[in-house]
Design an enzyme around this catalytic site. Structure first.
Site, PDB file in Angstrom:
ATOM      1  N   GLY A   1       0.839  26.165  93.567  1.00 35.26           N
ATOM      2  CA  GLY A   1       2.150  25.518  93.571  1.00 35.26           C
ATOM      3  C   GLY A   1       3.183  26.298  94.375  1.00 35.26           C
TER       4      GLY A   1
ATOM      5  N   CYS B   1      15.938  28.814  86.647  1.00 36.56           N
ATOM      6  CA  CYS B   1      16.253  29.301  88.000  1.00 36.56           C
ATOM      7  C   CYS B   1      17.753  29.458  88.267  1.00 36.56           C
ATOM      8  CB  CYS B   1      15.624  28.376  89.037  1.00 36.56           C
ATOM      9  SG  CYS B   1      15.793  26.636  88.651  1.00 36.56           S
TER      10      CYS B   1
ATOM     11  N   ASN C   1      15.735  29.856  94.715  1.00 36.03           N
ATOM     12  CA  ASN C   1      15.220  29.479  93.395  1.00 36.03           C
ATOM     13  C   ASN C   1      13.754  29.829  93.209  1.00 36.03           C
ATOM     14  OD1 ASN C   1      15.659  27.144  95.345  1.00 36.03           O
ATOM     15  ND2 ASN C   1      13.979  26.314  94.121  1.00 36.03           N
TER      16      ASN C   1
ATOM     17  N   HIS D   1      19.240  27.481  95.459  1.00 32.11           N
ATOM     18  CA  HIS D   1      20.234  26.879  94.562  1.00 32.11           C
ATOM     19  C   HIS D   1      21.593  27.570  94.763  1.00 32.11           C
ATOM     20  CE1 HIS D   1      17.018  24.794  92.766  1.00 32.11           C
ATOM     21  NE2 HIS D   1      17.006  25.295  91.549  1.00 32.11           N
TER      22      HIS D   1
END
Ligand code: NAP
Length: 348
Positions: free
Chosen positions: A20, A138, A326, A253
């Site tokens: 991932g 996050c 993030n 972010h």
């Protein structure tokens, strides 16, 4: 050399969710930071079983979590979603692995420390009763790293946050959907493109809604920032209120943070306190155009802060603009720094 097969002091590690976005970032950081390990095993869903990924120049086959034997590792990083963690992290812990969990599954469990090493590393002094260390949300991680010195010097009274969260917060499929929806909208402005991860479409849009809606009217993402900040900072009554917004940014972010303190804040002293923090880059106004953005931060392993303003109408209040990667600060890097701290303290 990070791969040290004969060094019995180096842990045997497993990466669950290795395929991932967070898992791949973690592999890159293990290589970059030369994290010492005796053995590494890559784990994902049955869909990825048999795939090979390179770590430190060596090929590794991916195993399926359902058949993985966690008794063969000392440390297991979980980045495969809350459901996978709920089911398999306790199994891994029972089989003797210490788990570092990137999901929401155990963050508020009283037997599980919730750790940002720059803030509350002492929580890693002993092995947790649950066998799990939780990695915070996050957006919470960069926030608490900046709030800690402000609480210590001026005392926090109230924190109001608006987040601007990137598509990669939804993993590989989130980033892919932003790309595809943007292409679709460029070809035909009426075409929203795919909406499996983001609805309404994220292309040329902002969405003030992340995760599920709670009875309070806040979203789960917003509640996480309140509860987790209180737990990490050990401030049970800290007043944090948030609006979490998804924006069409690929990665990184941002947060606009309004902080009210008990004491009057001196701007120069605030800048100095932020500059003194480890792995934080301060973009102060003295340099023209000096403010961080997700696309222009140079050091991706730092929390970036700029637009530092003390309110002329309320000298106890100040604004910060915060940007952090993030996938790194908000997930993989924090998890790896927890592991580094566990190794350094001999807690494994
Ligand atoms: N993205 C972020 O910025 C971020 C930040 C903080 C925390 N997190 C958390 O980290 C976790 C992973 O996020 P991500 O962004 O890396 O997502 P992602 O890119 O979608 O990757 C998901 C990973 O989980 C694996 N997986 C999915 N279902 C599984 C199953 N049933 N059994 C075993 N493995 C399974 C996938 O394996 P396959 O490739 O085989 O499907 C893949 O390796 C999530 O819980 C997320 O909330 C993410």
């Amino acid at each position: 050399m990070p791969y040290t097969p004969h060094d019995t002091t180096a842990p045997r590690i497993a990466l669950v969710g290795a395929t991932g976005a967070v898992g791949e970032t973690l592999i890159g950081l293990i290589e970059d930071r030369a994290f010492r390990y005796r053995e590494i095993q890559l784990v994902a869903s049955p869909r990825s079983q048999g795939r090979t990924l390179r770590v430190d120049g060596r090929e590794h086959r991916v195993s399926a979590v359902d058949t993985f034997d966690f008794s063969t590792v000392d440390l297991a990083f979980f980045s495969a979603g809350s459901d996978v963690s709920r089911k398999w992290a306790p199994v891994a812990a029972a089989q003797g692995a210490l788990v570092i969990d990137n999901t929401n599954a155990f963050r508020m469990d009283p037997d599980t420390p919730l750790v940002v090493p720059q803030v509350n590393a002492d929580a890693l002094a002993t092995r947790p009763a649950s066998g799990i260390v939780a990695n915070p949300n996050c957006s919470t991680i960069p926030l608490v790293r900046l709030l800690r010195p402000i609480e210590d010097r001026w005392g926090l009274s109230k924190v109001v946050v608006s987040t601007y969260q990137a598509a990669s917060g939804r993993g590989h499929s989130g980033t892919a959907e932003l790309h595809e929806a943007t292409r679709a909208a460029l070809a035909n402005p009426a075409d929203p493109g795919p909406q499996a991860e983001f609805a309404p479409t994220l292309a040329f849009n902002v969405i003030p809604f992340i995760d599920e809606l709670l009875d309070s009217g806040f979203t789960m993402e917003e509640q996480k920032m309140l509860q987790e900040s209180r737990k990490i900072l050990a401030l049970r009554h800290l007043d944090v209120t948030t609006t979490c917004v998804r924006v069409p940014v690929r990665n990184g972010h941002s947060e606009a943070v309004w902080i009210e303190c008990h004491d009057v804040v001196d701007r120069a002293e605030l800048v100095a306190a932020l500059c003194a923090l480890p792995e934080v880059t301060v973009h102060d106004r003295d340099a023209p155009g000096a403010f961080p953005t997700p696309r222009t931060i140079a050091e991706a392993n730092d929390v970036h802060v700029g637009r530092i303003r003390v309110s002329p109408h309320n000298p106890r209040g100040c604004w910060l603009w915060v940007v952090a990667d993030n996938l790194r600060i908000g997930a993989a890097l924090n998890a790896l720094q927890i592991a580094e701290e566990l190794v350094a303290r001999g807690t494994l």
